[in-house]
Design an enzyme around this catalytic site. Structure first.
Site, PDB file in Angstrom:
ATOM      1  N   GLU A 170       0.849  -1.191   0.000  1.00 13.72           N
ATOM      2  CA  GLU A 170       0.000   0.000   0.000  1.00 13.72           C
ATOM      3  C   GLU A 170       0.880   1.234   0.000  1.00 13.72           C
ATOM      4  O   GLU A 170       1.807   1.347   0.810  1.00 13.72           O
ATOM      5  CB  GLU A 170      -0.951   0.052   1.200  1.00 13.72           C
ATOM      6  CG  GLU A 170      -1.828   1.302   1.150  1.00 13.72           C
ATOM      7  CD  GLU A 170      -2.950   1.335   2.167  1.00 13.72           C
ATOM      8  OE1 GLU A 170      -3.810   2.232   2.061  1.00 13.72           O
ATOM      9  OE2 GLU A 170      -2.966   0.468   3.062  1.00 13.72           O
ATOM     10  N   GLU A 181       4.384   5.016   4.209  1.00 15.87           N
ATOM     11  CA  GLU A 181       3.848   6.335   4.589  1.00 15.87           C
ATOM     12  C   GLU A 181       4.941   7.067   5.365  1.00 15.87           C
ATOM     13  O   GLU A 181       5.586   6.466   6.230  1.00 15.87           O
ATOM     14  CB  GLU A 181       2.595   6.172   5.459  1.00 15.87           C
ATOM     15  CG  GLU A 181       2.003   7.470   5.972  1.00 15.87           C
ATOM     16  CD  GLU A 181       1.543   8.394   4.867  1.00 15.87           C
ATOM     17  OE1 GLU A 181       2.210   9.426   4.685  1.00 15.87           O
ATOM     18  OE2 GLU A 181       0.538   8.084   4.198  1.00 15.87           O
ATOM     19  N   ASP A 222      10.109   6.644   1.065  1.00 19.60           N
ATOM     20  CA  ASP A 222       9.550   6.857  -0.265  1.00 19.60           C
ATOM     21  C   ASP A 222       9.296   5.519  -0.951  1.00 19.60           C
ATOM     22  O   ASP A 222      10.194   4.693  -1.101  1.00 19.60           O
ATOM     23  CB  ASP A 222      10.539   7.695  -1.084  1.00 19.60           C
ATOM     24  CG  ASP A 222      10.109   7.873  -2.529  1.00 19.60           C
ATOM     25  OD1 ASP A 222       8.896   7.824  -2.803  1.00 19.60           O
ATOM     26  OD2 ASP A 222      10.997   8.073  -3.386  1.00 19.60           O
ATOM     27  N   ASP A 262      -2.906  12.296  -3.986  1.00 23.15           N
ATOM     28  CA  ASP A 262      -3.154  13.716  -4.196  1.00 23.15           C
ATOM     29  C   ASP A 262      -3.458  13.974  -5.676  1.00 23.15           C
ATOM     30  O   ASP A 262      -2.672  13.609  -6.546  1.00 23.15           O
ATOM     31  CB  ASP A 262      -1.926  14.535  -3.772  1.00 23.15           C
ATOM     32  CG  ASP A 262      -2.252  16.008  -3.632  1.00 23.15           C
ATOM     33  OD1 ASP A 262      -2.710  16.608  -4.619  1.00 23.15           O
ATOM     34  OD2 ASP A 262      -2.051  16.565  -2.541  1.00 23.15           O
ATOM     35  N   ASP A 284     -11.265  10.423  -5.683  1.00 18.12           N
ATOM     36  CA  ASP A 284     -12.516  11.168  -5.628  1.00 18.12           C
ATOM     37  C   ASP A 284     -12.479  12.382  -6.562  1.00 18.12           C
ATOM     38  O   ASP A 284     -13.300  13.285  -6.434  1.00 18.12           O
ATOM     39  CB  ASP A 284     -12.827  11.616  -4.192  1.00 18.12           C
ATOM     40  CG  ASP A 284     -11.705  12.463  -3.597  1.00 18.12           C
ATOM     41  OD1 ASP A 284     -10.629  12.575  -4.227  1.00 18.12           O
ATOM     42  OD2 ASP A 284     -11.890  13.008  -2.502  1.00 18.12           O
ATOM     43  N   LYS A 329     -14.169   8.025   6.810  1.00 12.99           N
ATOM     44  CA  LYS A 329     -14.858   9.255   7.219  1.00 12.99           C
ATOM     45  C   LYS A 329     -14.681  10.335   6.154  1.00 12.99           C
ATOM     46  O   LYS A 329     -15.608  11.064   5.812  1.00 12.99           O
ATOM     47  CB  LYS A 329     -14.315   9.734   8.564  1.00 12.99           C
ATOM     48  CG  LYS A 329     -14.638   8.814   9.734  1.00 12.99           C
ATOM     49  CD  LYS A 329     -14.016   9.339  11.020  1.00 12.99           C
ATOM     50  CE  LYS A 329     -14.302   8.387  12.182  1.00 12.99           C
ATOM     51  NZ  LYS A 329     -13.650   8.842  13.443  1.00 12.99           N
ATOM     52  N   PHE A 330     -13.478  10.443   5.617  1.00 17.70           N
ATOM     53  CA  PHE A 330     -13.180  11.412   4.572  1.00 17.70           C
ATOM     54  C   PHE A 330     -14.060  11.168   3.350  1.00 17.70           C
ATOM     55  O   PHE A 330     -14.647  12.082   2.782  1.00 17.70           O
ATOM     56  CB  PHE A 330     -11.698  11.292   4.202  1.00 17.70           C
ATOM     57  CG  PHE A 330     -11.315  11.943   2.902  1.00 17.70           C
ATOM     58  CD1 PHE A 330     -11.080  13.304   2.846  1.00 17.70           C
ATOM     59  CD2 PHE A 330     -11.186  11.185   1.749  1.00 17.70           C
ATOM     60  CE1 PHE A 330     -10.721  13.898   1.639  1.00 17.70           C
ATOM     61  CE2 PHE A 330     -10.833  11.777   0.544  1.00 17.70           C
ATOM     62  CZ  PHE A 330     -10.595  13.137   0.496  1.00 17.70           C
TER      63      PHE A 330
END
Length: 249
Positions: A82, A107, A134, A157, A193, A229-230
């Protein structure tokens, strides 16, 4: 869950703080893709305790050598990478509902790592390992070709402005690198999204000769990926969400 391109180190960055996705004054766009941008954030007391108590068990040291997955996890099992897990809500859920898989999660945002560690302790999850490094270098140095059974990239992003689109993570060169690390039949699952980014993902993934779309167009949301939630907040505001699932041929 916004893995994005990195901002080059520059002394000017120390002079004034920058927002995620915003380059300091005088710093050019990077010429190479990185999987993240450095973000500031406060580590809570609970997250700091999770780092101290659980970090030695779940955080791996980056090393420029192939990962011995069986030794790392204490078992042989499918390995899922991931890239960028944000605060770890979906990551912990997926690991819990898929206990027979091993998850390697990249992460660099410390509050996010601390939050995931806290979830691992609270939910008694043991099939996750974390690399605070990274993901591009992890792919290049630690994951040989044909070593992965799956790849998750959720809500990277989108770099909304057209002039910043070149910073997006899902680019042809990077996708070729990902596809090469998959075993035959392995999959890459992306979600976004932002519709223009979804369209770019569909085009770039579809153009990679080692990959085949699992459906015609966008995929139904797989059962294992929860609504965060986002994401729920965005859906209430009328935002769409697009999943893409491609397999290595």
């Amino acid at each position: 869950m916004r893995p994005v391109t990195d901002i080059p180190k520059n002394p000017a960055a120390d002079a004034a703080p920058t927002l995620p996705g915003q380059a300091p004054a005088g710093v050019p766009f990077p010429k190479t893709i990185r999987s993240f941008v450095r973000r500031t954030g406060r580590v809570t007391t609970g997250q700091a305790k999770a780092f101290a108590d659980l970090g030695p068990q779940f955080i791996l040291n980056y090393q420029p050598a192939p990962l011995d997955a069986a030794a790392t996890y204490g078992r042989s099992a499918p390995l899922i990478l991931e890239i960028g897990f944000g605060m770890g809500e979906a990551t912990a859920h997926i690991a819990r509902v898929r206990p027979d898989d091993n998850f390697l999660c990249c992460e660099v945002h410390e509050p996010g790592v601390g939050a995931l560690l806290k979830r691992l302790g609270e939910q008694d999850i043991h099939n996750i390992r974390i690399l605070q490094h990274d993901a591009v270098e992890v792919l290049d140095q630690m994951l040989p070709e044909g070593s992965l059974d799956g790849i998750h990239i959720f809500f990277p992003d989108p770099w909304h402005k057209k002039k910043h689109n070149k910073r997006r993570l899902i680019q042809s060169e990077f996708v070729a690198k990902l596809a090469a690390r998959l075993k035959t039949g392995g999959y890459i699952h992306c979600a976004t999204d932002w519709q223009p980014y979804a369209e770019q993902m569909l085009e770039v993934l579809g153009a990679e000769p080692l990959l085949r779309n699992s459906v015609s167009g966008y995929a139904p949301q797989p059962d294992y990926r929860p609504l965060t939630k986002f994401e729920n907040r965005g859906l209430r505001l009328g935002h769409g969400v697009w999943d893409l699932v491609f397999h290595r041929i």
